[in-house]
Motif scaffolding. Structure first.
Motif, PDB file in Angstrom:
ATOM      1  N   THR A  45      -3.291 -13.490 -15.215  1.00  0.00           N
ATOM      2  CA  THR A  45      -4.483 -12.887 -14.481  1.00  0.00           C
ATOM      3  C   THR A  45      -5.288 -11.976 -15.223  1.00  0.00           C
ATOM      4  OG1 THR A  45      -3.061 -11.198 -13.453  1.00  0.00           O
ATOM      5  CG2 THR A  45      -3.421 -13.457 -12.035  1.00  0.00           C
ATOM      6  N   GLY A  46      -4.904 -11.561 -16.484  1.00  0.00           N
ATOM      7  CA  GLY A  46      -5.833 -10.979 -17.616  1.00  0.00           C
ATOM      8  C   GLY A  46      -5.152  -9.884 -18.251  1.00  0.00           C
ATOM      9  N   ASN A  47      -4.269  -9.067 -17.639  1.00  0.00           N
ATOM     10  CA  ASN A  47      -3.695  -7.975 -18.416  1.00  0.00           C
ATOM     11  C   ASN A  47      -2.596  -8.464 -19.315  1.00  0.00           C
ATOM     12  OD1 ASN A  47      -4.853  -5.686 -17.576  1.00  0.00           O
ATOM     13  ND2 ASN A  47      -3.832  -5.531 -15.626  1.00  0.00           N
ATOM     14  N   GLY A 107       3.213  -8.847  -8.168  1.00  0.00           N
ATOM     15  CA  GLY A 107       2.552 -10.298  -8.389  1.00  0.00           C
ATOM     16  C   GLY A 107       3.382 -11.422  -8.660  1.00  0.00           C
ATOM     17  N   GLY A 128       7.714  -9.734 -12.212  1.00  0.00           N
ATOM     18  CA  GLY A 128       8.595  -9.264 -13.205  1.00  0.00           C
ATOM     19  C   GLY A 128       8.602  -7.721 -13.194  1.00  0.00           C
ATOM     20  N   ALA A 133      -5.542  -3.794  -8.127  1.00  0.00           N
ATOM     21  CA  ALA A 133      -4.201  -4.011  -7.972  1.00  0.00           C
ATOM     22  C   ALA A 133      -3.205  -3.096  -7.911  1.00  0.00           C
ATOM     23  CB  ALA A 133      -3.686  -5.257  -8.988  1.00  0.00           C
TER      24      ALA A 133
HETATM   25  N1  F0G Z   1      -0.430  -4.859 -11.599  1.00  0.00           N
HETATM   26  C1  F0G Z   1      -1.461  -5.311 -12.675  1.00  0.00           C
HETATM   27  C2  F0G Z   1      -2.682  -4.431 -12.943  1.00  0.00           C
HETATM   28  C3  F0G Z   1      -1.074  -6.529 -13.115  1.00  0.00           C
HETATM   29  O1  F0G Z   1      -1.743  -6.925 -14.277  1.00  0.00           O
HETATM   30  C4  F0G Z   1       0.118  -7.138 -12.600  1.00  0.00           C
HETATM   31  C5  F0G Z   1       0.423  -8.452 -13.089  1.00  0.00           C
HETATM   32  C6  F0G Z   1       0.738  -6.706 -11.504  1.00  0.00           C
HETATM   33  C7  F0G Z   1       0.500  -5.466 -11.028  1.00  0.00           C
HETATM   34  C8  F0G Z   1       1.844  -7.325 -11.151  1.00  0.00           C
HETATM   35  O2  F0G Z   1       3.077  -7.324 -11.726  1.00  0.00           O
HETATM   36  O3  F0G Z   1       3.435  -9.732 -11.982  1.00  0.00           O
HETATM   37  O4  F0G Z   1       5.083  -8.151 -12.841  1.00  0.00           O
HETATM   38  O5  F0G Z   1       4.730  -8.499 -10.527  1.00  0.00           O
HETATM   39  N2  F0G Z   1      -0.411  -9.042 -14.022  1.00  0.00           N
HETATM   40  C9  F0G Z   1       0.141 -10.513 -14.780  1.00  0.00           C
HETATM   41  C10 F0G Z   1      -0.960 -10.671 -15.679  1.00  0.00           C
HETATM   42  C11 F0G Z   1       0.397 -11.622 -13.631  1.00  0.00           C
HETATM   43  O6  F0G Z   1      -1.098 -12.039 -15.980  1.00  0.00           O
HETATM   44  O7  F0G Z   1      -1.760  -9.801 -16.185  1.00  0.00           O
HETATM   45  P1  F0G Z   1       4.228  -8.513 -11.784  1.00  0.00           P
END
Ligand code: F0G
Length: 345
Positions: free
Chosen positions: A84-86, A186, A189, A282
């Protein structure tokens, strides 16, 4: 303490091989910031673990340094992820650092512009999928089985190992674990990783996981086919680490709950305007969650006195959302009197 590679700080707790190279951007050692305004609002000491201070602006760097170091140790020539970007921004940066190719698959039109800029700047091949994150993850999992390319999503165990170090840092800084942790969820993980970090240190804080209302499969108890939320980072309908995350939350006597986009944005603005901390939408779900749902405890359990909210990514990642609701800037002629009028009006 000057920043050192996370792998050097916590090598004993990480499953790397002795000969693995250390692919690092001096990630980790992020600030733990007192939040007096939010503390007052929830009636407990609230601290913000500002993961936006990592080199690429999110917690993903903790996992990526370990996953890419191991991949390089194994001789991988390319890494891939759905994102989703990060994760995309982080994978692209660490791939560049390691001198390997990076490919990132993102949902078309649904990632924050800063993240896209990062992935492109670091030279990754960026694929905009006509589908959502869940589709992208399904496809990269298959690709990684067919081709010699390292999958660096959080289904990769080294990602979780790296990310657990956030829990170590909090314990090291506070001298003990907090009573509770509030965290956006999300793909699930990160909550799995924090839980592992606490568990390895013999700590058992209450875990509060928060999802956006339109993308809350763990709350609904079933996958969400078309997840929607302003918090694009957690726009995920079928989390890969569903069961582990639910086990972690349930066994901590915590909860998973949903928060509306409206409340996420309210917390996002509150953090920026009153606490001086600019995180991405988020991330604000952790604070929105405790403001909306409080700090519920099981019968007979003491209410938490110290709560850490994880602010997972930096606000600069998503300038569109920030500017969308911001007050207008004030145009002004380059004259003292004119500036005086608008500043002191
Ligand atoms: N916060 C941010 C800013 C995130 O980028 C993500 C997940 C989450 C919370 C949730 O963490 O997936 O481990 O439960 N980003 C992923 C990405 C999916 O593709 O950058 P999670």
């Amino acid at each position: 303490m000057s920043p050192v590679p996370l792998i050097e700080r916590y090598r004993d707790a990480l499953p790397l091989e002795p000969d693995d190279p250390v692919i690092s951007l001096n990630e980790g050692s992020t600030p733990l910031i007192e939040a007096p305004v939010i503390s007052e609002m929830v009636g407990a000491r609230v601290l913000l673990k500002f993961e936006g201070a990592n080199p690429t602006g999110s917690f993903k760097d903790r996992g990526m340094t370990v996953a890419v170091s191991r991949a390089a140790g194994r001789g991988a020539e390319a890494v891939i992820c759905a994102s989703t970007g990060n994760t995309a921004a982080s994978a692209a940066a660490y791939a560049a650092r390691a001198g390997v190719r990076g490919a990132v698959i993102v949902p078309e039109g649904k990632i924050a512009i800063g993240k896209l800029a990062q992935a492109l700047m670091h030279g990754a091949r960026v694929v905009a999928l006509r589908g959502n994150f869940d589709d992208a993850l399904r496809i990269v999992r298959e690709l990684a089985e067919r081709h010699p390319i390292e999958l660096v999503n959080s289904v990769n165990p080294y990602r979780i190992e790296g990310q657990k170090t956030a829990a170590f840092e909090v314990i090291d800084e506070l001298g003990e674990a907090p009573d509770a942790l509030a965290i956006p969820v999300g793909n699930a993980g990160n909550v799995t990783a924090w839980n592992r970090g606490f568990t390895e240190r013999g700590a058992r804080p209450i875990l509060y996981g928060f999802q956006a209302e339109g993308a809350a499969p763990l709350v609904a108890g079933h996958p969400i086919p078309n997840p929607e939320t302003v918090a694009s980072a957690i726009r995920i309908g079928n989390p890969a680490r569903w069961e582990e995350a639910m086990d972690a939350i349930t066994s901590s006597r915590g909860r998973v709950a949903a928060v509306s986009d409206e409340r996420i944005l309210a917390a996002y603005h509150l953090l920026a305007e009153r606490e001086g901390v600019f995180c991405e939408p988020a991330s604000a779900a952790s604070v929105a969650g405790i403001l909306e749902h409080g700090l519920p405890v099981a019968e007979g359990q003491d209410p938490p006195e110290t709560v850490v909210c994880v602010l997972t990514g930096h606000g600069l990642k998503d300038p569109d959302t920030a500017l969308g609701k911001a007050p207008a800037v004030i145009p002004c002629d380059a004259e003292l009197a004119a500036v005086e009028r608008v500043v002191f009006d």
